[in-house]
Enzyme design. Structure first.
Site, mmCIF file in Angstrom:
data_model
loop_
_atom_site.group_PDB
_atom_site.id
_atom_site.type_symbol
_atom_site.label_atom_id
_atom_site.label_comp_id
_atom_site.label_asym_id
_atom_site.label_seq_id
_atom_site.Cartn_x
_atom_site.Cartn_y
_atom_site.Cartn_z
ATOM 1 N N LEU A 21 49.455 23.555 91.884
ATOM 2 C CA LEU A 21 50.478 24.516 91.451
ATOM 3 C C LEU A 21 49.957 25.947 91.429
ATOM 4 O O LEU A 21 50.734 26.881 91.220
ATOM 5 C CB LEU A 21 51.049 24.125 90.080
ATOM 6 C CG LEU A 21 51.864 22.826 90.052
ATOM 7 C CD1 LEU A 21 52.394 22.555 88.642
ATOM 8 C CD2 LEU A 21 53.022 22.878 91.047
ATOM 9 N N ASP A 112 39.004 17.894 92.763
ATOM 10 C CA ASP A 112 39.641 17.995 94.073
ATOM 11 C C ASP A 112 39.516 19.394 94.692
ATOM 12 O O ASP A 112 39.663 20.406 94.028
ATOM 13 C CB ASP A 112 41.120 17.635 93.991
ATOM 14 C CG ASP A 112 41.728 17.614 95.374
ATOM 15 O OD1 ASP A 112 41.294 16.807 96.195
ATOM 16 O OD2 ASP A 112 42.607 18.447 95.642
ATOM 17 N N ASP A 265 49.515 15.888 97.598
ATOM 18 C CA ASP A 265 48.507 16.932 97.848
ATOM 19 C C ASP A 265 49.201 18.242 98.252
ATOM 20 O O ASP A 265 48.702 18.992 99.097
ATOM 21 C CB ASP A 265 47.474 16.510 98.898
ATOM 22 C CG ASP A 265 46.203 17.359 98.835
ATOM 23 O OD1 ASP A 265 46.077 18.205 97.924
ATOM 24 O OD2 ASP A 265 45.331 17.178 99.709
ATOM 25 N N PRO A 283 42.731 25.071 104.140
ATOM 26 C CA PRO A 283 43.347 23.770 104.415
ATOM 27 C C PRO A 283 44.444 23.456 103.408
ATOM 28 O O PRO A 283 44.299 23.781 102.228
ATOM 29 C CB PRO A 283 42.172 22.801 104.259
ATOM 30 C CG PRO A 283 41.271 23.455 103.256
ATOM 31 C CD PRO A 283 41.437 24.957 103.431
#
Ligand code: DOR
Ligand code: ZN
Ligand code: ZN
Length: 391
Positions: A21, A112, A265, A283
């Site tokens: 977010l 992550d 994701d 990415p």
């Protein structure tokens, strides 16, 4: 309020274990406000906001900010993910206990964006999360095998002269972590599984009794590295798009339950981070508003999943993995509903300019996709209806 649900499929509200977010820190790409709108329009009633913000969500103050802001917006339950290590640097465990005990009640921890690469740190994180009844969500990427990597290691990368990203970089970490989780007796969750080999490792680990769960993204279920011929950075994502063989194996593994759930994701990026040359681009792809339609295209239409299966992979299993008691399950009489009402027969054309996210990095621009979320209901309140937000 009475909704006309004639001809619609009623599913439990979707639960996304993996959403970026970007707040705090990169509000030029997404905010909790705009990301919550994208989630509600996509049929989601709960999302897990990844910790790679600026500052990193590695302490109780940041996770409580995210939690409070999510509640203020009120369109979807925003559950902050806590970082595993301080600053995602992989060296020192973050304040896992303080985050778990905060008002955000963090139960999912992840670095992550980075892999928890050091096996000793990973083992200690598993010991901690076992004690906290929480779970580590691992971005499985052995960093020493992906130095400079730009695309899946294979024919396409070779043809384009891009440094390859070997499947083994993912598979080796997943195998290692399964063994560590088994040794500790802890639960492990594997983020964005992208290769056929990882599905094989998970099949083996589950048969062995390892307490492991795994997610797969919509884009890894539909797209392959053959899209890279144009060097368009919209196709750049971590882990990279793989091959047709991988896509086929991932679809089958999800249908079989070797992969537990779909997680988006959702990774918004500001224009300057995508409208540049391939090597410099960040990415990631938008995912929240297209997830259901991509799952229908990749699995329902080919007959690999029915609507019952969609409910399982989009809602029930992710709710179970994260320990959410009020999501992903049938309602008791009189209980306010969390619902995604889906029109199964419509088709729509994806336009980044019409999505709720600030960022526009969708790989599906101009693509016609099947099925649409007609309405989303959060605890009995309509949050999205016919493509618009009900604030
Ligand atoms: O594609 C990705 N984008 N993979 C990640 O692991 C991180 C994410 C991001 O934060 O943009
Ligand atoms: Zn990741
Ligand atoms: Zn991610």
């Amino acid at each position: 309020e009475v909704l006309d649900a004639g001809g619609l499929v009623a599913l439990p509200g979707f639960v996304d274990l993996h959403t970026h977010l970007r707040e705090p820190g990169r509000e030029d790409a997404e905010t909790i406000d705009t990301g919550s709108a994208a989630a509600a329009l996509g049929g989601y009633t709960a999302v897990f906001a990844m910790a790679n913000t600026d500052p990193v969500a590695d302490n109780a103050v940041v996770v409580e900010h995210v939690w409070r802001r999510g509640r203020e917006v009120g369109l979807v339950d925003v559950h902050p993910v806590g970082a595993v290590t301080v600053g995602l640097a992989g060296e020192k465990l973050a304040e896992l206990g303080a985050m778990a005990r905060s008002s955000a009640r963090v139960r999912v921890f992840s670095d992550d964006g980075q892999c928890v690469a050091d096996p000793l740190i990973m083992r200690r994180a598993l010991e901690y999360t076992k004690a906290l009844d929480a779970v580590v969500a691992q971005h499985a990427e052995e960093p020493r095998l992906t130095v400079g990597a730009q695309a899946h290691e294979g024919e396409t990368a070779a043809r384009l002269g891009l440094t390859g990203w070997p499947a083994a970089a993912e598979e080796a970490v997943v195998a290692r972590d399964c063994l560590l989780a088994e040794q500790v007796g802890a639960r492990l969750h594997v983020c964005h599984v992208s290769t056929a080999g990882t599905a094989d490792v998970l099949r083996w680990a589950k048969r062995r009794g390892v307490r492991v769960s795994a997610e797969v993204t919509p884009h890894h279920l539909l797209l392959t590295d053959e899209r890279l011929t144009s060097y368009d950075p919209v196709n750049k994502v971590n882990p990279p798009l793989r091959t047709e063989r991988d896509v086929t194996a991932l679809r089958r593994a999800l249908a079989e339950g070797v992969l537990d759930c779909v997680a988006t994701d959702h990774a918004p990026h500001a224009p300057q981070d995508k409208d540049c040359e391939w090597a410099a681009a960040r990415p990631g792809m938008l995912g929240l508003q297209t997830a259901l339609s991509v799952v229908v295209e990749a699995l329902v239409r080919p007959g690999l999943l029915d609507w019952r299966g969609v409910a399982r992979v989009m809602s029930e299993r992710p709710a179970e993995i994260a320990g959410l008691a009020d999501q992903g399950r049938p309602l008791a009489a009189g209980e306010p509903a969390n619902l995604a009402l889906v029109d199964p027969d419509t088709r729509w054309t994806v336009r980044a300019s019409e999505l709720a996210s600030i960022a526009g990095n969708t790989p599906y621009e101009g693509m016609e996709l099947p099925a649409a979320v007609a309405a989303t209901v959060l605890r009995g309140r309509v949050t999205a209806y016919q493509g618009g937000i009900r604030a």
